[in-house]
Design a protein around this motif. Structure first.
Motif, PDB file in Angstrom:
ATOM      1  N   ILE A   2      -6.459  26.750  15.089  1.00  0.00           N
ATOM      2  CA  ILE A   2      -7.848  26.504  15.458  1.00  0.00           C
ATOM      3  C   ILE A   2      -7.993  25.045  15.873  1.00  0.00           C
ATOM      4  O   ILE A   2      -7.492  24.145  15.207  1.00  0.00           O
ATOM      5  N   TYR A   3      -8.665  24.834  17.001  1.00  0.00           N
ATOM      6  CA  TYR A   3      -8.963  23.481  17.450  1.00  0.00           C
ATOM      7  C   TYR A   3     -10.473  23.300  17.424  1.00  0.00           C
ATOM      8  O   TYR A   3     -11.203  24.030  18.099  1.00  0.00           O
ATOM      9  N   GLU A   4     -10.939  22.353  16.637  1.00  0.00           N
ATOM     10  CA  GLU A   4     -12.367  22.044  16.563  1.00  0.00           C
ATOM     11  C   GLU A   4     -12.652  20.864  17.477  1.00  0.00           C
ATOM     12  O   GLU A   4     -12.016  19.809  17.371  1.00  0.00           O
ATOM     13  N   PHE A   5     -13.605  21.032  18.384  1.00  0.00           N
ATOM     14  CA  PHE A   5     -13.946  19.978  19.325  1.00  0.00           C
ATOM     15  C   PHE A   5     -14.710  18.867  18.608  1.00  0.00           C
ATOM     16  O   PHE A   5     -15.619  19.138  17.826  1.00  0.00           O
ATOM     17  N   LEU A  21     -17.973  25.217  19.789  1.00  0.00           N
ATOM     18  CA  LEU A  21     -17.594  24.474  18.585  1.00  0.00           C
ATOM     19  C   LEU A  21     -16.086  24.405  18.372  1.00  0.00           C
ATOM     20  O   LEU A  21     -15.542  23.359  18.066  1.00  0.00           O
ATOM     21  N   TYR A  22     -15.429  25.563  18.476  1.00  0.00           N
ATOM     22  CA  TYR A  22     -13.985  25.569  18.272  1.00  0.00           C
ATOM     23  C   TYR A  22     -13.350  26.717  19.036  1.00  0.00           C
ATOM     24  O   TYR A  22     -14.027  27.634  19.495  1.00  0.00           O
ATOM     25  N   VAL A  23     -12.043  26.637  19.196  1.00  0.00           N
ATOM     26  CA  VAL A  23     -11.272  27.692  19.851  1.00  0.00           C
ATOM     27  C   VAL A  23     -10.125  28.092  18.920  1.00  0.00           C
ATOM     28  O   VAL A  23      -9.538  27.255  18.241  1.00  0.00           O
ATOM     29  N   ARG A  24      -9.868  29.392  18.870  1.00  0.00           N
ATOM     30  CA  ARG A  24      -8.754  29.921  18.071  1.00  0.00           C
ATOM     31  C   ARG A  24      -7.711  30.471  19.027  1.00  0.00           C
ATOM     32  O   ARG A  24      -8.001  31.288  19.897  1.00  0.00           O
ATOM     33  N   ASP A  25      -6.491  29.994  18.860  1.00  0.00           N
ATOM     34  CA  ASP A  25      -5.372  30.440  19.679  1.00  0.00           C
ATOM     35  C   ASP A  25      -5.065  31.896  19.363  1.00  0.00           C
ATOM     36  O   ASP A  25      -4.834  32.255  18.217  1.00  0.00           O
ATOM     37  N   GLY A  26      -5.077  32.730  20.390  1.00  0.00           N
ATOM     38  CA  GLY A  26      -4.809  34.147  20.199  1.00  0.00           C
ATOM     39  C   GLY A  26      -3.337  34.500  20.171  1.00  0.00           C
ATOM     40  O   GLY A  26      -2.980  35.642  19.932  1.00  0.00           O
ATOM     41  N   ASN A  28       0.650  34.657  21.918  1.00  0.00           N
ATOM     42  CA  ASN A  28       1.240  35.006  23.207  1.00  0.00           C
ATOM     43  C   ASN A  28       0.633  36.245  23.845  1.00  0.00           C
ATOM     44  O   ASN A  28       0.621  36.374  25.059  1.00  0.00           O
ATOM     45  N   TRP A  29       0.143  37.180  23.058  1.00  0.00           N
ATOM     46  CA  TRP A  29      -0.273  38.477  23.590  1.00  0.00           C
ATOM     47  C   TRP A  29      -1.770  38.735  23.474  1.00  0.00           C
ATOM     48  O   TRP A  29      -2.224  39.857  23.675  1.00  0.00           O
ATOM     49  N   SER A  30      -2.543  37.717  23.146  1.00  0.00           N
ATOM     50  CA  SER A  30      -3.986  37.895  22.980  1.00  0.00           C
ATOM     51  C   SER A  30      -4.750  36.770  23.658  1.00  0.00           C
ATOM     52  O   SER A  30      -4.202  35.700  23.915  1.00  0.00           O
ATOM     53  N   ASN A  31      -6.020  37.016  23.927  1.00  0.00           N
ATOM     54  CA  ASN A  31      -6.892  35.987  24.492  1.00  0.00           C
ATOM     55  C   ASN A  31      -7.244  34.953  23.429  1.00  0.00           C
ATOM     56  O   ASN A  31      -7.301  35.276  22.242  1.00  0.00           O
ATOM     57  N   ASP A  32      -7.500  33.731  23.876  1.00  0.00           N
ATOM     58  CA  ASP A  32      -8.057  32.725  22.975  1.00  0.00           C
ATOM     59  C   ASP A  32      -9.507  33.104  22.706  1.00  0.00           C
ATOM     60  O   ASP A  32     -10.190  33.660  23.558  1.00  0.00           O
ATOM     61  N   ILE A  33      -9.987  32.796  21.519  1.00  0.00           N
ATOM     62  CA  ILE A  33     -11.343  33.134  21.121  1.00  0.00           C
ATOM     63  C   ILE A  33     -12.130  31.846  20.888  1.00  0.00           C
ATOM     64  O   ILE A  33     -11.690  30.974  20.138  1.00  0.00           O
ATOM     65  N   ARG A  48     -14.423  35.369  24.786  1.00  0.00           N
ATOM     66  CA  ARG A  48     -13.163  35.079  25.480  1.00  0.00           C
ATOM     67  C   ARG A  48     -13.447  34.031  26.560  1.00  0.00           C
ATOM     68  O   ARG A  48     -14.594  33.829  26.957  1.00  0.00           O
ATOM     69  N   SER A  49     -12.406  33.400  27.074  1.00  0.00           N
ATOM     70  CA  SER A  49     -12.596  32.355  28.080  1.00  0.00           C
ATOM     71  C   SER A  49     -13.224  32.897  29.360  1.00  0.00           C
ATOM     72  O   SER A  49     -13.954  32.171  30.041  1.00  0.00           O
TER      73      SER A  49
END
Length: 69
Positions: A2-5, A21-26, A28-33, A48-49
Motif C-alpha cells: 500500500i502506498y499512502e499519498f 488517499l492511497y493505492v494498493r498494489d494488485g 502481477n495478475w490484478s488491477n491496482d486498487i 480501478r485506475s
C-alpha cells in the motif's frame, strides 16, 4: 503493498469528485486498487485506475477532457 499519498490527489470518479488517499498494489495478475474519499458525504470507495481521472492541472499539463468515462 500500500502506498499512502503524502498529499491527497483530487480526482473525478463515476460516483463524483473526491480525493485519492492511497493505492494498493494488485500484484502481477490484478488491477491496482485506489481508495478515494468522496467530497459529497465523505464515503470511502475503491476504484480501478480506469475508473479515475485527475482534475485539470495546468502546472503539469493534465487535461481531464481527453478521456471520457
Amino acid at each position: 503493498m500500500i502506498y499512502e499519498f503524502k498529499n491527497p490527489i483530487p480526482v473525478t470518479t463515476p460516483k463524483g469528485d473526491g480525493w485519492l488517499l492511497y493505492v494498493r498494489d494488485g500484484g502481477n495478475w490484478s488491477n491496482d486498487i485506489f481508495a478515494v474519499v468522496l467530497e459529497g458525504g465523505g464515503h470511502l470507495l475503491h476504484f480501478r485506475s480506469d475508473q479515475l481521472r485527475m482534475f485539470k492541472n495546468a502546472t503539469f499539463d493534465f487535461a481531464n477532457d481527453e478521456v471520457p468515462f
